[in-house]
Design a protein around this motif. Structure first.
Motif, mmCIF file in Angstrom:
data_model
loop_
_atom_site.group_PDB
_atom_site.id
_atom_site.type_symbol
_atom_site.label_atom_id
_atom_site.label_comp_id
_atom_site.label_asym_id
_atom_site.label_seq_id
_atom_site.Cartn_x
_atom_site.Cartn_y
_atom_site.Cartn_z
ATOM 1 N N GLN A 40 0.835 -1.200 0.000
ATOM 2 C CA GLN A 40 0.000 0.000 0.000
ATOM 3 C C GLN A 40 0.874 1.257 0.000
ATOM 4 O O GLN A 40 0.617 2.196 -0.758
ATOM 5 C CB GLN A 40 -0.927 0.012 1.224
ATOM 6 N N PHE A 41 1.896 1.267 0.842
ATOM 7 C CA PHE A 41 2.789 2.415 0.943
ATOM 8 C C PHE A 41 3.404 2.760 -0.407
ATOM 9 O O PHE A 41 3.361 3.912 -0.845
ATOM 10 C CB PHE A 41 3.880 2.146 1.986
ATOM 11 N N HIS A 42 3.999 1.773 -1.061
ATOM 12 C CA HIS A 42 4.687 2.046 -2.325
ATOM 13 C C HIS A 42 3.728 2.475 -3.432
ATOM 14 O O HIS A 42 4.075 3.325 -4.257
ATOM 15 C CB HIS A 42 5.560 0.869 -2.734
ATOM 16 N N MET A 43 2.538 1.921 -3.443
ATOM 17 C CA MET A 43 1.546 2.368 -4.429
ATOM 18 C C MET A 43 1.214 3.839 -4.228
ATOM 19 O O MET A 43 1.117 4.604 -5.187
ATOM 20 C CB MET A 43 0.247 1.562 -4.309
ATOM 21 N N LEU A 44 1.045 4.242 -2.974
ATOM 22 C CA LEU A 44 0.568 5.590 -2.679
ATOM 23 C C LEU A 44 1.675 6.638 -2.639
ATOM 24 O O LEU A 44 1.477 7.756 -3.109
ATOM 25 C CB LEU A 44 -0.219 5.593 -1.371
ATOM 26 N N VAL A 45 2.824 6.308 -2.109
ATOM 27 C CA VAL A 45 3.892 7.295 -2.017
ATOM 28 C C VAL A 45 4.426 7.631 -3.412
ATOM 29 O O VAL A 45 4.826 8.769 -3.672
ATOM 30 C CB VAL A 45 5.020 6.857 -1.049
ATOM 31 N N ASP A 46 4.408 6.672 -4.310
ATOM 32 C CA ASP A 46 4.902 6.882 -5.667
ATOM 33 C C ASP A 46 3.845 7.454 -6.614
ATOM 34 O O ASP A 46 4.192 7.909 -7.710
ATOM 35 C CB ASP A 46 5.424 5.561 -6.256
ATOM 36 N N ASN A 47 2.573 7.425 -6.201
ATOM 37 C CA ASN A 47 1.474 7.831 -7.094
ATOM 38 C C ASN A 47 0.383 8.599 -6.343
ATOM 39 O O ASN A 47 -0.760 8.145 -6.287
ATOM 40 C CB ASN A 47 0.842 6.592 -7.735
ATOM 41 N N PRO A 48 0.703 9.763 -5.768
ATOM 42 C CA PRO A 48 -0.346 10.482 -5.035
ATOM 43 C C PRO A 48 -1.507 10.877 -5.951
ATOM 44 O O PRO A 48 -1.286 11.314 -7.083
ATOM 45 C CB PRO A 48 0.374 11.705 -4.472
ATOM 46 N N TYR A 49 -2.694 10.662 -5.461
ATOM 47 C CA TYR A 49 -3.943 11.014 -6.139
ATOM 48 C C TYR A 49 -4.119 10.325 -7.493
ATOM 49 O O TYR A 49 -4.810 10.827 -8.364
ATOM 50 C CB TYR A 49 -4.086 12.540 -6.266
ATOM 51 N N LYS A 50 -3.534 9.158 -7.639
ATOM 52 C CA LYS A 50 -3.736 8.363 -8.860
ATOM 53 C C LYS A 50 -4.796 7.293 -8.638
ATOM 54 O O LYS A 50 -5.556 6.966 -9.550
ATOM 55 C CB LYS A 50 -2.426 7.715 -9.294
ATOM 56 N N TYR A 51 -4.843 6.724 -7.434
ATOM 57 C CA TYR A 51 -5.720 5.598 -7.139
ATOM 58 C C TYR A 51 -6.794 5.961 -6.121
ATOM 59 O O TYR A 51 -6.599 6.843 -5.294
ATOM 60 C CB TYR A 51 -4.914 4.425 -6.559
ATOM 61 N N THR A 52 -7.887 5.204 -6.165
ATOM 62 C CA THR A 52 -8.895 5.278 -5.105
ATOM 63 C C THR A 52 -8.539 4.219 -4.063
ATOM 64 O O THR A 52 -7.710 3.343 -4.298
ATOM 65 C CB THR A 52 -10.305 4.990 -5.645
ATOM 66 N N SER A 53 -9.212 4.289 -2.937
ATOM 67 C CA SER A 53 -9.037 3.268 -1.907
ATOM 68 C C SER A 53 -9.380 1.887 -2.473
ATOM 69 O O SER A 53 -8.662 0.915 -2.238
ATOM 70 C CB SER A 53 -9.925 3.598 -0.710
ATOM 71 N N ASP A 54 -10.475 1.798 -3.212
ATOM 72 C CA ASP A 54 -10.857 0.524 -3.826
ATOM 73 C C ASP A 54 -9.739 -0.018 -4.713
ATOM 74 O O ASP A 54 -9.440 -1.214 -4.693
ATOM 75 C CB ASP A 54 -12.133 0.664 -4.652
ATOM 76 N N ASP A 55 -9.114 0.867 -5.507
ATOM 77 C CA ASP A 55 -8.025 0.450 -6.398
ATOM 78 C C ASP A 55 -6.868 -0.150 -5.602
ATOM 79 O O ASP A 55 -6.344 -1.208 -5.952
ATOM 80 C CB ASP A 55 -7.486 1.630 -7.208
ATOM 81 N N VAL A 56 -6.479 0.529 -4.532
ATOM 82 C CA VAL A 56 -5.339 0.083 -3.729
ATOM 83 C C VAL A 56 -5.645 -1.251 -3.049
ATOM 84 O O VAL A 56 -4.849 -2.196 -3.132
ATOM 85 C CB VAL A 56 -4.948 1.152 -2.685
ATOM 86 N N LEU A 57 -6.790 -1.327 -2.397
ATOM 87 C CA LEU A 57 -7.127 -2.553 -1.668
ATOM 88 C C LEU A 57 -7.250 -3.748 -2.603
ATOM 89 O O LEU A 57 -6.755 -4.840 -2.302
ATOM 90 C CB LEU A 57 -8.399 -2.360 -0.861
ATOM 91 N N PHE A 58 -7.889 -3.553 -3.758
ATOM 92 C CA PHE A 58 -8.028 -4.680 -4.677
ATOM 93 C C PHE A 58 -6.692 -5.063 -5.300
ATOM 94 O O PHE A 58 -6.378 -6.253 -5.439
ATOM 95 C CB PHE A 58 -9.057 -4.416 -5.780
#
Length: 137
Positions: A40-58
């Motif tokens: 989760q960290f790497h998805m979000l720290v590298d891509n702010p405001y690219k994904y929704t919560s649903d995108d990350v969790l799935f």
């Protein structure tokens, strides 16, 4: 089929009251396999405001379960056919000191506690501020 969502909009998820973190910590890797928090960290720290919560969790679920690309659409529908824990239950917000901001389009970014940006989010009157779930009761 009913579709559940974990998405928030115009919301900031602050760290849990019982979080041991005083600043945002990079989740450690355990062995060869990345942890849920690390993914989760790497998805979000590298891509702010690219994904929704649903995108990350799935996406984390799909990677951890080796779901083939050809089956992702059906697997996502099945995954969200029942309720899923939201990012208020994530180790990022409960243990590692990261707040999660969801914008008006439900896209998310993380902010380390103890930073001016985090404090600005906490005080933003245009956001609904919710706490991450406590680890202990």
């Amino acid at each position: 089929m009913k579709v559940h969502t974990t998405n928030y909009h115009n919301t900031f998820i602050a760290i849990a009251d019982d979080s041991p973190a005083t600043t945002g910590e990079v989740p450690p890797q355990k062995g060869d396999n990345p942890t849920v928090a690390g993914m989760q960290f790497h998805m979000l720290v590298d891509n702010p405001y690219k994904y929704t919560s649903d995108d990350v969790l799935f996406r984390v679920y799909a990677l951890r379960n080796n779901i083939p690309k050809s089956e992702l659409k059906e697997a996502r529908a099945q995954f969200f056919a029942k309720g899923q824990p939201c990012l208020r239950a994530s180790p990022l917000t409960k243990r590692y000191g990261w707040g999660v901001h969801a914008d008006a389009d439900c896209k998310i970014a993380i902010y380390a506690c103890g930073t001016p940006e985090y404090e600005q989010m906490i005080r933003n009157k245009d956001l609904q501020v919710v706490k991450a779930m406590r680890t202990s009761r």
